[in-house]
Write a protein that holds these residues in place. Sequence first.
Motif, PDB file in Angstrom:
ATOM      1  N   ILE A 196       0.861  -1.183   0.000  1.00  0.00           N
ATOM      2  CA  ILE A 196       0.000   0.000   0.000  1.00  0.00           C
ATOM      3  C   ILE A 196       0.895   1.229   0.000  1.00  0.00           C
ATOM      4  N   SER A 197       0.624   2.149  -0.925  1.00  0.00           N
ATOM      5  CA  SER A 197       1.396   3.384  -1.032  1.00  0.00           C
ATOM      6  C   SER A 197       0.437   4.570  -0.919  1.00  0.00           C
ATOM      7  N   ILE A 198       0.796   5.535  -0.075  1.00  0.00           N
ATOM      8  CA  ILE A 198      -0.102   6.656   0.248  1.00  0.00           C
ATOM      9  C   ILE A 198       0.253   7.872  -0.603  1.00  0.00           C
ATOM     10  N   HIS A 199      -0.786   8.463  -1.216  1.00  0.00           N
ATOM     11  CA  HIS A 199      -0.587   9.622  -2.097  1.00  0.00           C
ATOM     12  C   HIS A 199      -1.733  10.618  -1.917  1.00  0.00           C
ATOM     13  N   LEU A 200      -1.834  11.162  -0.706  1.00  0.00           N
ATOM     14  CA  LEU A 200      -2.890  12.115  -0.370  1.00  0.00           C
ATOM     15  C   LEU A 200      -2.284  13.407   0.149  1.00  0.00           C
ATOM     16  N   LEU A 201      -3.006  14.505  -0.029  1.00  0.00           N
ATOM     17  CA  LEU A 201      -2.666  15.738   0.663  1.00  0.00           C
ATOM     18  C   LEU A 201      -3.143  15.626   2.108  1.00  0.00           C
ATOM     19  N   LEU A 202      -2.474  16.311   3.009  1.00  0.00           N
ATOM     20  CA  LEU A 202      -2.899  16.330   4.404  1.00  0.00           C
ATOM     21  C   LEU A 202      -3.922  17.444   4.608  1.00  0.00           C
ATOM     22  N   ASN A 203      -5.095  17.065   5.106  1.00  0.00           N
ATOM     23  CA  ASN A 203      -6.110  18.036   5.500  1.00  0.00           C
ATOM     24  C   ASN A 203      -6.941  17.420   6.621  1.00  0.00           C
TER      25      ASN A 203
END
Length: 302
Positions: A196-203
């Motif tokens: 699993i690889s994470i590719h989100l902006l932090l909000n």
Amino acid sequence: MRGVFVDANESLAVIFERLHKPGDPEVRINRDPDIKPEDYPKLLDGAEIAIVDHTALPTEIAKQCKGLKHVVFLGTGARSYMNPEELAELGITVYLIKGYGDTAVAECAVALMWEAARGLAKMDRGIRAGNWLRDDGMQLTGKTLGLIGFGGIAAEVARIALGSGMRVIAWNRSPKKFPKVEFVEYEELLTESDVISIHLLLNDETRGMVSRACFEAMKSGAILVNTARGAIVDEEAMIDALKSGQLRHAGLDVFNTEPLPADHPLTKLPNVTLSAHSAFRTPEASENLIRAAWEHCRRIAK
């Protein structure tokens, strides 16, 4: 109109100077990258534009920066360093730079994935200490890679992973299409993925999104890669999953606290590969980044 590049390291400073054009707004470069937030008012000295690489700008400090109207943040993760909404209430606009390092970050994510699968860093440390370590690795060809979030970086990761023979699935908050990538529900991604690889902006929506319940739902022995933001992951739950073996390995370029303290629990675990928030750091990405920063400054000046 004046600007200040408040925390330039030498390599970025050199590029910034080289890309300067006649008629550009006046921008002074502070070549000390280790400034503190309380240094902003003196450094800016009434300048309207602050170019910021990595130094936090608390709202209370911004109130002391007389004349500041524009913050050009070198990246997409400004929320980790400042509150854009609160700054907007002060009349300060925050500008982001997207896409400058998609390939660089994607290549780092893939490198962390392969390292986690084969344990190369652990073997390297062992051999240097006089130990001949030969653990079985994970073969990634034919395995399922799950991408949490699907923007430009994730698309590059998908391209590379598909080329290496992996099955790629993804979850995104809004509908997306990409050749040979299957978009699934979040819960299905957790249970189906070997990596699993994470590719989100932090909000506010994504903070802590990879929770303890998510780790419990993952395949036993899965690999986690995070090149996005540390706070997206419940760090304590991740550490527990690494200790129990629920996670085989984690490849991390980002952390809740940066720089990561030497005595942090993650530094004590053998099944973690640590990278110093450097996924985006290539000459090509830096060139793209500074070019975009200058374009922001030129538009602001006009």
